[in-house]
Design an enzyme around this catalytic site. Structure first.
Site, mmCIF file in Angstrom:
data_model
loop_
_atom_site.group_PDB
_atom_site.id
_atom_site.type_symbol
_atom_site.label_atom_id
_atom_site.label_comp_id
_atom_site.label_asym_id
_atom_site.label_seq_id
_atom_site.Cartn_x
_atom_site.Cartn_y
_atom_site.Cartn_z
ATOM 1 C CB ILE A 162 -0.942 0.020 1.224
ATOM 2 C CG1 ILE A 162 -1.967 -1.103 1.099
ATOM 3 C CG2 ILE A 162 -1.636 1.374 1.363
ATOM 4 C CD1 ILE A 162 -2.878 -1.262 2.304
ATOM 5 N NE ARG A 220 31.806 -0.376 -21.477
ATOM 6 C CZ ARG A 220 32.234 0.289 -22.560
ATOM 7 N NH1 ARG A 220 31.638 1.428 -22.920
ATOM 8 N NH2 ARG A 220 33.239 -0.172 -23.277
ATOM 9 C CG HIS A 221 35.649 -3.296 -18.240
ATOM 10 N ND1 HIS A 221 36.427 -2.431 -18.965
ATOM 11 C CD2 HIS A 221 34.823 -3.909 -19.140
ATOM 12 C CE1 HIS A 221 36.115 -2.527 -20.245
ATOM 13 N NE2 HIS A 221 35.136 -3.414 -20.388
ATOM 14 C CG ASN A 252 37.908 -0.095 -23.273
ATOM 15 O OD1 ASN A 252 37.761 -0.342 -22.079
ATOM 16 N ND2 ASN A 252 37.137 -0.648 -24.198
ATOM 17 N NE ARG A 280 37.045 -6.025 -21.415
ATOM 18 C CZ ARG A 280 37.061 -7.143 -22.122
ATOM 19 N NH1 ARG A 280 37.984 -8.052 -21.891
ATOM 20 N NH2 ARG A 280 36.131 -7.372 -23.045
ATOM 21 C CD GLU A 319 31.023 -6.971 -24.406
ATOM 22 O OE1 GLU A 319 29.956 -7.531 -24.110
ATOM 23 O OE2 GLU A 319 31.108 -5.739 -24.571
ATOM 24 C CE LYS A 358 25.944 -2.584 -32.016
ATOM 25 N NZ LYS A 358 26.104 -1.367 -31.241
ATOM 26 C CG HIS A 377 32.397 -7.109 -20.471
ATOM 27 N ND1 HIS A 377 33.746 -6.858 -20.552
ATOM 28 C CD2 HIS A 377 32.259 -8.156 -19.603
ATOM 29 C CE1 HIS A 377 34.395 -7.718 -19.783
ATOM 30 N NE2 HIS A 377 33.515 -8.519 -19.206
HETATM 31 O O1 F6P Z 1 34.579 -1.921 -27.271
HETATM 32 C C1 F6P Z 1 34.300 -2.495 -26.044
HETATM 33 C C2 F6P Z 1 33.297 -3.634 -26.200
HETATM 34 O O2 F6P Z 1 32.974 -4.122 -24.923
HETATM 35 C C3 F6P Z 1 33.781 -4.798 -27.096
HETATM 36 O O3 F6P Z 1 34.567 -5.761 -26.428
HETATM 37 C C4 F6P Z 1 32.499 -5.341 -27.639
HETATM 38 O O4 F6P Z 1 32.668 -6.136 -28.785
HETATM 39 C C5 F6P Z 1 31.759 -4.061 -27.894
HETATM 40 O O5 F6P Z 1 32.099 -3.177 -26.844
HETATM 41 C C6 F6P Z 1 30.253 -4.221 -27.942
HETATM 42 O O6 F6P Z 1 29.665 -3.029 -28.422
HETATM 43 P P1 F6P Z 1 29.047 -2.996 -29.908
HETATM 44 O O7 F6P Z 1 27.991 -4.055 -29.896
HETATM 45 O O8 F6P Z 1 28.499 -1.600 -30.035
HETATM 46 O O9 F6P Z 1 30.117 -3.311 -30.908
#
Ligand code: F6P
Length: 408
Positions: free
Chosen positions: A138, A222-223, A229, A274, A294, A323, A360
């Site tokens: 409630i 994220r890490h 990166n 990472r 990831e 995607k 990730h």
């Molecule tokens: O670039 C960092 C990361 O974690 C990659 O290891 C991974 O492939 C990517 O990002 C995922 O993002 P997107 O799907 O936009 O490529």
């Protein structure tokens, strides 16, 4: 999951007194199914009432002896039912009919309407015998429910309790032996099933048995920045850059303050270096989970996006085009990641303590999409910046989000 469920439409019918978490459950189920790739929608009779009759109906409107109120509520229930069948007719897969459905007569009507269309409905009844849980519901509901926006909290609670009392006078618990139903007692303390068969219904029971309304925050991050990166390479198992190590220190300090006073917070990472390095300074126990690794970029692992475009132009274009479904050769798609995160979602739902997920970009996009109910196609494009903690707190009527940047 999808091929097993797409043969025929399903109707789930919520049952329960007000403040028993029905809307919360209905929305969760819809969000979960949508996330898995099944088209699901909630038809909330309360929304029809608010839209057509106004949101400020006094408790007396819900009195079962109030003939006008009863007729108006019946009309709204039928309008929602009609829209629900029209939606299923148009290709919808799982409809969730969210109302009290508190008397057998109403449930008979819904059952007949479904069976007339060749659908066997599944009733999901939420029963709360624990007065503390009801009081908490409630409290949570009256603060956020559109019916009481701007109303003095004490008055809102009084009115809401009077409304519940009206429903209690006529409430008939579900026990129809010839129907399919799930009875959730005291948010999953006890679960009674009747005629629940098949993959999707059983899977839903598994999901439902882990849901609860106890508020607790979920932190996603994220890490810290990795060596990959820095140079724009994807995947791999690199360690943290100096800047990433700086984030690790700041994040852990921040979490120690943020979670002070919480016993047993959960900290989950992937199994990759990472994420584990990012939480290394934490004083809490941390748990590496393979399912949080990831997205597997297959033959593209370790490349930059420019290198992928040059070496595999068709793949690059295909991924840009879709995607969500594009699968890296010998790797994964976002849909694959969603499928492997299903178990993580169940564990997240089950937890009653704060949970920190250090993972990730792709994995966190998928988790965030589920937790905040994003459209599926949007998931792979969500903003998930480095060195940012996303704090999410779920309520019956939405999710509160705070983003904290710990950089520089
Ligand atoms: O670039 C960092 C990361 O974690 C990659 O290891 C991974 O492939 C990517 O990002 C995922 O993002 P997107 O799907 O936009 O490529």
């Amino acid at each position: 999951m999808k091929p097993l469920t797409s043969q025929k439409p399903r109707v789930l019918v919520m049952v329960g007194l007000p403040a028993r978490g029905k809307t919360f459950i209905a929305r969760k189920v819809a969000r979960y199914l949508t996330w898995l790739g099944i088209s699901a929608r909630v038809f909330n009779v309360g929304n029809y009432r608010r839209e057509h009759l106004g949101s400020r109906q006094p408790a007396a409107f819900f009195d079962p002896d109030n003939a006008d109120g009863l007729a108006a509520r019946h009309q709204m229930a039928m309008a929602a039912l009609d829209d629900m069948f029209a939606w299923l007719q148009g290709g919808g897969e799982v409809a969730i009919y969210d109302a009290t459905n508190a008397v057998k007569k109403r449930r008979d009507l819904v059952t007949d309407a479904c069976r007339g269309r060749g659908i066997e409905p599944i009733f999901i009844e939420s029963v709360c015998n624990d007065p503390d849980i009801v009081a908490r519901n409630i409290q949570a509901t009256k603060l956020t429910m559109p019916d009481y926006a701007g109303v003095d909290p004490d008055q809102a609670v009084r009115d809401f309790r009077a409304r519940i009392a009206h429903y209690e006078r006529s409430y008939e618990p579900v026990d129809e032996p010839d129907r399919s139903w799930v009875k959730l007692v005291d948010t999953g303390e006890r679960i009674v099933l009747n005629r629940i068969r098949g993959y999707l219904p059983s899977r839903l029971v598994f999901f439902l048995s882990n849901l609860h309304l106890d508020p607790r925050p979920i932190y996603l991050t994220r890490h810290g920045e990795s060596a990959f990166n820095v140079v724009g390479r994807i995947g791999g198992d690199p360690g943290l850059s100096p800047r990433g190590k700086g984030y690790s220190t700041k994040l852990c300090d921040w979490l120690h303050t943020e979670l002070a006073g919480h016993d047993d917070p959960q900290v989950w990472t992937s199994t990759l270096q990472r994420t584990r390095q990012t939480v290394a300074p934490l004083r809490f126990e941390t748990k590496p989970l393979k399912n949080l690794d990831e997205i597997d970029a297959g033959i593209c692992d370790g490349l930059t996006y420019d290198e992928i475009a040059a070496r595999w132009p068709d793949d690059y274009a295909a991924r840009k085009g879709d995607k969500l479904r594009y699968r890296y050769p010998r790797g994964e798609s976002y849909q694959d990641v969603i499928d492997r995160l299903d178990g993580v979602i169940i564990e997240l739902e089950r937890q009653r303590h704060p949970v920190v997920v250090v993972a990730h970009q792709a994995v966190l996009r998928c988790l965030y999409a589920y937790l905040t109910g994003q459209p599926r196609e949007k998931g792979p494009h969500l903003q998930m910046p480095l060195h940012t903690v996303i704090r999410l707190q779920q309520g019956a009527y939405g999710v509160d989000e705070v983003r904290v940047t710990l950089d520089g």
